[in-house]
Scaffold this motif. Structure first.
Motif, mmCIF file in Angstrom:
data_model
loop_
_atom_site.group_PDB
_atom_site.id
_atom_site.type_symbol
_atom_site.label_atom_id
_atom_site.label_comp_id
_atom_site.label_asym_id
_atom_site.label_seq_id
_atom_site.Cartn_x
_atom_site.Cartn_y
_atom_site.Cartn_z
ATOM 1 N N LEU A 184 0.826 -1.212 0.000
ATOM 2 C CA LEU A 184 0.000 0.000 0.000
ATOM 3 C C LEU A 184 0.861 1.264 0.000
ATOM 4 O O LEU A 184 0.567 2.229 -0.710
ATOM 5 N N LEU A 185 1.901 1.249 0.807
ATOM 6 C CA LEU A 185 2.785 2.419 0.893
ATOM 7 C C LEU A 185 3.458 2.705 -0.439
ATOM 8 O O LEU A 185 3.633 3.862 -0.825
ATOM 9 N N ARG A 186 3.853 1.667 -1.158
ATOM 10 C CA ARG A 186 4.517 1.864 -2.437
ATOM 11 C C ARG A 186 3.562 2.440 -3.483
ATOM 12 O O ARG A 186 3.984 3.122 -4.411
ATOM 13 N N VAL A 187 2.259 2.157 -3.307
ATOM 14 C CA VAL A 187 1.253 2.678 -4.236
ATOM 15 C C VAL A 187 0.795 4.080 -3.835
ATOM 16 O O VAL A 187 0.644 4.967 -4.681
ATOM 17 N N GLY B 82 3.111 13.498 3.203
ATOM 18 C CA GLY B 82 2.096 13.937 2.267
ATOM 19 C C GLY B 82 0.740 13.351 2.609
ATOM 20 O O GLY B 82 0.602 12.551 3.537
ATOM 21 N N ILE B 83 -0.267 13.712 1.831
ATOM 22 C CA ILE B 83 -1.625 13.247 2.075
ATOM 23 C C ILE B 83 -1.736 11.743 1.896
ATOM 24 O O ILE B 83 -2.521 11.074 2.571
ATOM 25 N N GLY B 84 -0.914 11.166 0.986
ATOM 26 C CA GLY B 84 -0.948 9.724 0.778
ATOM 27 C C GLY B 84 -0.516 8.954 2.008
ATOM 28 O O GLY B 84 -1.126 7.944 2.377
ATOM 29 N N ALA B 85 0.537 9.427 2.682
ATOM 30 C CA ALA B 85 1.045 8.753 3.884
ATOM 31 C C ALA B 85 0.030 8.851 5.019
ATOM 32 O O ALA B 85 -0.213 7.881 5.741
ATOM 33 N N ILE B 86 -0.570 10.020 5.161
ATOM 34 C CA ILE B 86 -1.574 10.198 6.220
ATOM 35 C C ILE B 86 -2.802 9.343 5.931
ATOM 36 O O ILE B 86 -3.383 8.726 6.833
ATOM 37 N N GLY B 87 -3.185 9.277 4.650
ATOM 38 C CA GLY B 87 -4.305 8.417 4.279
ATOM 39 C C GLY B 87 -4.021 6.958 4.586
ATOM 40 O O GLY B 87 -4.894 6.222 5.057
ATOM 41 N N LEU C 172 2.377 7.111 15.862
ATOM 42 C CA LEU C 172 1.959 7.757 17.104
ATOM 43 C C LEU C 172 1.103 8.996 16.871
ATOM 44 O O LEU C 172 0.196 9.292 17.652
ATOM 45 N N GLY C 173 1.373 9.734 15.781
ATOM 46 C CA GLY C 173 0.667 10.990 15.565
ATOM 47 C C GLY C 173 -0.628 10.872 14.797
ATOM 48 O O GLY C 173 -1.485 11.755 14.885
ATOM 49 N N VAL C 174 -0.791 9.784 14.009
ATOM 50 C CA VAL C 174 -2.001 9.640 13.193
ATOM 51 C C VAL C 174 -2.804 8.396 13.598
ATOM 52 O O VAL C 174 -3.965 8.495 14.007
ATOM 53 N N THR C 175 -2.195 7.203 13.481
ATOM 54 C CA THR C 175 -2.943 5.971 13.739
ATOM 55 C C THR C 175 -3.364 5.836 15.199
ATOM 56 O O THR C 175 -4.495 5.416 15.483
ATOM 57 N N PHE C 176 -2.475 6.184 16.122
ATOM 58 C CA PHE C 176 -2.799 6.050 17.545
ATOM 59 C C PHE C 176 -4.029 6.873 17.938
ATOM 60 O O PHE C 176 -4.997 6.329 18.484
#
Length: 325
Positions: free
Chosen positions: A89-92, A232-237, A300-304
């Motif tokens: 997923l991360l690579r995409v 970026g928005i992709g990583a946060i998504g 820690l900052g997003v998923t948690f």
């Protein structure tokens, strides 16, 4: 949907979530509020011991059966397999390098014990029982994801390798040793042992958890400030999508095994959580080229906070729907 929103609302106004929010807001506002490191470490030791001990007592009363063995195997398989899915997923979805993507993926195959504790607290608040041996499953899911990440890097031609002593460091990580050790103490001493120290590990637990999550909020807030512009928005998504996918896989597995509603919820929570203690320590040794600002901020900052506020109520509603509990 109404029930999910209602559960989320109840969770949002619980003391543990509000404590996390206080720490997060204080850090974002650049307050000088801090929890001394020694105090924070003491609280983590207390929480791990209490969790492990109570889980061991529950297994002592329950006994070892096929469901326990199958659940342990399922947890290990999830921990090995989820990083591979996360990496793809991360690579995409992102432009992260192979090294950074592998480091991030390891976090999403391992577990967050604090998220697990929060899930347990939600179940207790709603009087929903869960299998006590889920603590043992949590311990079993700590390390396999790290091995998967190293395999992903090696397969992609990176420099990742099993550094000398890394496996020993992983297996003897303080949190794992304390969790497993207190689990066996609880299993050996049983209900009698719990009665002897219940005033220490039962009554103060929620209050200590509130202070610990206040500290987690401070750490998460500082990480978000420092990583501004890095992600970026992709990583946060990804950091929001991945827990949902992992939980969806876990609910199917937990139902097939025959776990109770509470057990299915906790397996979903474990699969959906992401490590921010054991795995970062291992990544510093195994993949020193990986950027901590990336993997720590996502975990820690997003998923948690997502899991604490919306994820756990959602997982509970899904498990109740699927199991009829």
């Amino acid at each position: 949907m109404t029930e999910i929103l209602s559960l989320a609302g109840e969770n949002l106004i619980s003391p543990i979530i509000l404590s996390f929010a206080l720490g997060l807001l204080a850090a974002l506002a650049r307050s000088d509020l801090t929890i001394p490191e020694a105090v924070a470490k003491g609280m983590s030791i207390y929480l791990l011991f209490a969790i492990g001990f109570k889980g061991g007592v529950a297994v002592s009363a329950h006994g070892i059966d096929a469901t326990l063995i199958l659940t342990l195997i399922a947890g290990i398989v999830l921990s090995f397999g989820l990083p591979i899915l996360a990496f793809a997923l991360l690579r995409v979805m992102t432009g992260l390098s192979v090294i950074d993507a592998a480091a991030v993926s390891a976090h999403y195959g391992s577990i967050s014990i604090v998220t697990f504790v929060a899930g347990t607290s939600v179940l207790q608040g709603r009087l929903i029982d869960a299998e006590g041996y889920m603590v043992a499953v949590a311990a079993a899911m700590e390390a396999p994801a790290i091995l998967s990440a190293l395999w992903l890097v090696a397969r992609s031609g990176g420099k990742g390798s099993m550094a000398p002593g890394l496996m020993r460091e992983i297996l003897l990580n303080g949190s794992i040793v304390l969790l497993v050790g207190s689990f066996f103490i609880g299993a050996i001493t049983g209900d009698e042992g719990l009665e002897q120290i219940s005033a220490f590990i039962v009554s103060p637990f929620q209050g200590v958890l509130c202070l610990f999550l206040l500290d987690m909020g401070l750490i998460a807030g500082r990480g978000l400030r420092q990583s501004k512009g890095v992600l970026g928005i992709g990583a946060i998504g990804f950091a929001i999508l991945m827990p949902l996918i992992s939980a969806s896989i876990a609910v199917v597995i937990g139902t097939m095994i025959g776990l109770s509603t509470g057990g299915v919820v906790l397996l979903m929570v474990l699969a959906a959580s992401s490590s921010y203690i054991a795995v970062p320590a291992a990544m510093r040794v195994a993949l020193p080229e990986a950027n901590p600002s990336v993997y720590l901020t996502l975990s820690l900052g997003v998923t948690f906070p997502f899991n604490l506020t919306l994820g756990i109520p959602l997982y509970l509603a899904i498990a109740q729907t699927v199991t009829g509990g």
